[in-house]
Write a protein that holds these residues in place. Structure first.
Motif, PDB file in Angstrom:
ATOM      1  N   GLU A   1     -53.217 -19.305 -22.319  1.00 55.77           N
ATOM      2  CA  GLU A   1     -53.077 -17.846 -22.316  1.00 55.77           C
ATOM      3  C   GLU A   1     -51.870 -17.424 -21.472  1.00 55.77           C
ATOM      4  O   GLU A   1     -51.170 -16.471 -21.814  1.00 55.77           O
ATOM      5  CB  GLU A   1     -54.341 -17.171 -21.774  1.00 55.77           C
ATOM      6  CG  GLU A   1     -55.560 -17.330 -22.675  1.00 55.77           C
ATOM      7  CD  GLU A   1     -56.638 -18.169 -22.015  1.00 55.77           C
ATOM      8  OE1 GLU A   1     -56.291 -19.200 -21.396  1.00 55.77           O
ATOM      9  OE2 GLU A   1     -57.820 -17.791 -22.123  1.00 55.77           O
TER      10      GLU A   1
ATOM     11  N   GLN B   1     -48.807 -18.023 -23.570  1.00 56.35           N
ATOM     12  CA  GLN B   1     -48.624 -16.948 -24.576  1.00 56.35           C
ATOM     13  C   GLN B   1     -48.025 -15.708 -23.921  1.00 56.35           C
ATOM     14  O   GLN B   1     -47.126 -15.071 -24.484  1.00 56.35           O
ATOM     15  CB  GLN B   1     -49.955 -16.571 -25.249  1.00 56.35           C
ATOM     16  CG  GLN B   1     -50.647 -17.662 -26.051  1.00 56.35           C
ATOM     17  CD  GLN B   1     -49.914 -18.112 -27.311  1.00 56.35           C
ATOM     18  OE1 GLN B   1     -48.687 -18.146 -27.363  1.00 56.35           O
ATOM     19  NE2 GLN B   1     -50.685 -18.546 -28.296  1.00 56.35           N
TER      20      GLN B   1
ATOM     21  N   PRO C   1     -61.051 -19.876 -23.961  1.00 54.71           N
ATOM     22  CA  PRO C   1     -60.335 -19.361 -22.803  1.00 54.71           C
ATOM     23  C   PRO C   1     -60.324 -20.371 -21.656  1.00 54.71           C
ATOM     24  O   PRO C   1     -61.287 -21.099 -21.461  1.00 54.71           O
ATOM     25  CB  PRO C   1     -61.122 -18.105 -22.427  1.00 54.71           C
ATOM     26  CG  PRO C   1     -62.411 -18.171 -23.154  1.00 54.71           C
ATOM     27  CD  PRO C   1     -62.206 -19.059 -24.334  1.00 54.71           C
TER      28      PRO C   1
ATOM     29  N   ASP D   1     -55.005 -21.968 -30.290  1.00 53.13           N
ATOM     30  CA  ASP D   1     -55.683 -20.953 -29.482  1.00 53.13           C
ATOM     31  C   ASP D   1     -57.149 -21.333 -29.284  1.00 53.13           C
ATOM     32  O   ASP D   1     -58.050 -20.749 -29.873  1.00 53.13           O
ATOM     33  CB  ASP D   1     -55.566 -19.566 -30.144  1.00 53.13           C
ATOM     34  CG  ASP D   1     -56.128 -19.537 -31.575  1.00 53.13           C
ATOM     35  OD1 ASP D   1     -56.237 -20.620 -32.201  1.00 53.13           O
ATOM     36  OD2 ASP D   1     -56.479 -18.445 -32.054  1.00 53.13           O
TER      37      ASP D   1
END
Lengths: 471, 471
Positions: free
Chosen positions: A114, A117, A133, A130
């Protein structure tokens, strides 16, 4: 440890109870350690050289080593069956070099995807995979993970240019230079991807980047049945229509999202496809939306909604985004079971088998009295059932998962599309590829890690005669 | 051999001079064997079981084995340094099972890719990789080849679902089941792809298929300089525009095509980009053509031609199609050198380095007095120079190739993008990845083929102290 303490700063070595515990297990894991399955020390290297020096000592003293990144894995990947050292790479979190023109970036293993990104956002670039998390690049390489974008951009296997790896004896190798395409020697990059920390410690990676689709929209399409929804997916694939994502959530999952109250929109509680539709211009996206609408219509879609603004895009994707969290809430709150656990399963099949394997598995789970919600990366025929169970139902859940795997294998599928084997699926790997193929994996392991100190007992057991327990 | 003759039919074993010679070398090879480097027997198995029985015997008697398919490799991949057996897999040429719904096909190793394309044509399907004519699936897997379509569909690494492989001791393994996506255990499929026959004999493969673009056109765009052409390529990549192929031919190559008279059209003799532009509808293709025209225009393209009919498509692609043949004709006929040889080189670099590395290499070759034509899979930054030389110029050509490789490596590139290491590029592999990385490859080889009987001396030498000669 005295020798390692000479290498690392004081705050980079710990044997505090808290840190040993936090490196032994997570709530998410489907397989939990016994109280003895815990490391003696956790170390936090900052450089590849640190890792190399640590491995030289571990090799010399035959100390088992478990490399760890974001700890978001699900199959007991870091269970410390042979208590030794955890190498936590999360301090190696530098983005070292963005090569904008070459569409690649050099990062250390501890960079969270993350964060990457976010770093790439202003450059209008993105990294493909992806996963859940908190996952970090090193662990993502080791697990060969993917996510909702894999349908368009591939899994980790297709998104790594080269790796820097510390081998079992401390040798540091780089698998390749920075050209994207190469057929120079054995595909070592590909071998380390998915090796789950058993062949080397990944410390650095050069990753392929993608230009973000200039234009993109989201479409949400509910159907009367899983059969209709998955038939529409098959049909879109057979038309060779290139989309950015094609996700499925079943009726129970949609109920769950509504019950969670985590999205503003109220959803139709039916099997629903979520599409990301992107392209280089509005005209192209419009054309693709038209095709998707036509094809899903042929499979008796109940309606067709697509986003006309950025806010609508966020709203339409929100249900997919909260799927996992709302399943947990469902177990804990809606069912009033605060001790409820979530078993996040994973399998993949050839696309033609998707309708039957999903439907039969959901029925089987419901027949046992367990609750489950279902999410699939439908374009890749990769399915997750989130099974909610209480501690007393553990054995029932386990048997349901076993039958699910057998069903996927009978359909020429795999026991894991993106979560890996870890500790929990070793038997299933044997069922899937057979003893000779697992033996070949063992030979490769032996050739590269003779004392089997690298993440022992993952993918296969060090000693096949040893009995192991499941928790 | 007596034992092998019991396994195979009479016409499947040969030691005739003709057959030994035809399995020792080809005109195309950049590296030729000595007169001693020739097998003692050639065998033609028909099944995986045949290959397994042969390998059991070869292992027992420690007989070196060179697996062979279409013999279209270029780097001396099948030079028989240790005279033993050639296993010619070309009789294993069955297309076993088309899974139309799953977009995959099961084939034996001896299937030629052009035959596979022909078989797929009526189903509106295609296989991605398009290497040199005559290549067969087993060899394509072993070399990790690709071609003009790799920009869109990837190399062999991205196009194989699973492999059936006979190991050094005769064990038959299957690397995976038939799900496209899997993270179940080590990526053995990926390890065998590019292993050049040194780790096992590939006998069967399940291949991914693609739906042919519903609509496709060809565009041809000449530029004043290689710099302009390659800058346009970079710019298209940076816009994230997805095309089906993006090929470059330099001015000399275009001259050659004109001189050959093999196409009806007369071409501008300038560096030229060839685009395949495809999509799901005419509107999408039109939109992409517009973007390509705009971007190439910014880089001072000299003109922009695109096909409006199937005949025009064939005509516009014809120059790319005859590139290799016309280069040979050029050497033999136009230069009036009937003994002229062609050295087909191969390297890849990060895309930002493409303009400088191509330009400097062409200049270097021309400075030595050798002729060369250049073709690049520009979208992948993968370059081939076809160097024409007479037997007397062999050493000059060799030095030019060495400097070319050093230039590519200095640019963080690779000594081979798609032809492999074979016999000819073993030193370059060492320069590229270093001794420790090659040593790791050796360890994997030792773990899997302890007696080193499988295609010995390819990728690296069995005995690093041994001196080898180049021919």
């Amino acid at each position: 440890m005295n020798e390692i303490k000479k290498i690392l700063p004081e705050d980079a070595v710990s044997n505090s109870d808290d840190e040993l515990a936090s490196h032994a297990d997570t709530y998410w894991n489907s397989h939990h350690p016994t109280s003895e399955q815990r490391a003696k020390y956790v170390v936090y290297p900052s450089t590849t050289e640190d890792v190399s020096k640590i491995m030289v000592l571990c090799r010399e003293h035959k100390v088992p080593v478990v490399p760890m990144n974001g700890a978001s894995s699900l199959e007991g990947h870091f269970i410390q069956t042979r208590q030794g050292l955890v190498i936590d790479l999360s301090r190696m979190n530098k983005i070292k070099q963005l090569n904008r023109d070459d569409l690649d970036v050099v990062v250390q293993a501890g960079v969270a995807w993350e964060d990457l990104q976010e770093f790439l956002e202003p450059h209008n670039l993105m990294f493909g995979p992806d996963p859940g998390p908190g996952a970090q690049i090193g662990g993502m390489v080791a697990t060969s993970c993917s996510g909702t974008n894999a349908f368009r951009y591939g899994t980790m296997k297709e998104n790594v240019v080269n790796l820097t790896v510390v081998l079992a004896d401390g040798t540091v190798i780089k698998t390749k230079q920075r050209a994207r395409k190469s057929s120079a020697g054995y595909n070592l990059t590909g071998l380390f991807i998915g090796s789950e920390g058993t062949l080397g410690v990944i410390t650095e990676a050069t990753l392929k980047l993608h230009v973000k689709p200039l234009k993109q929209t989201i479409a949400v399409v509910p159907f009367n049945s899983i059969y209709d929804a998955t038939s529409a997916v098959k049909d879109i694939l057979e038309h060779g229509i290139q989309l950015d994502a094609m996700e499925l959530m079943d009726g129970k999952m949609m109920e769950c999202v509504n019950a969670s109250g985590e999205t503003e929109k109220v959803w139709t509680e039916k099997p629903t496809l979520f599409f990301k539709i992107g392209g280089a211009s509005d005209t192209i996206v419009k054309e693709l939306v038209k095709s998707v609408k036509e094809i899903t219509g042929k499979h008796e879609s109940l309606k067709f909604e697509f986003a006309k603004s950025d806010d609508e895009k966020t709203e339409l994707w929100s249900a997919r985004k909260v799927a996992l969290w709302s399943s947990i809430n469902y177990g804990r709150k809606v069912l009033d079971e605060p001790a409820a656990q979530l078993w996040t399963t994973d399998y993949a099949v050839p696309i033609s088998k998707l309708p039957s394997v999903i439907s039969e598995t959901v029925k089987d789970i419901e027949d046992t009295g367990l609750r489950c919600t279902t999410v699939a990366h439908a374009g890749d025929a990769n399915v997750h059932h989130f099974i909610v169970y209480t501690p007393e139902q553990r054995e029932v859940a386990k048997q349901v998962v076993e039958r699910m795997v057998k069903r996927a294998l009978a359909a020429e599928g795999t026991c894991t599309g993106e979560h890996g084997i870890g500790y929990g699926k070793r038997d299933y790997l044997l069922w899937e590829v057979g003893q000779d193929t697992v033996d070949l994996m063992r030979k490769i392991k032996m050739g590269m890690d003779y004392y089997r100190i690298l993440n022992p007992d993952k993918i296969f057991q060090v000693d096949p005669r040893e009995k192991t327990e499941d928790h």
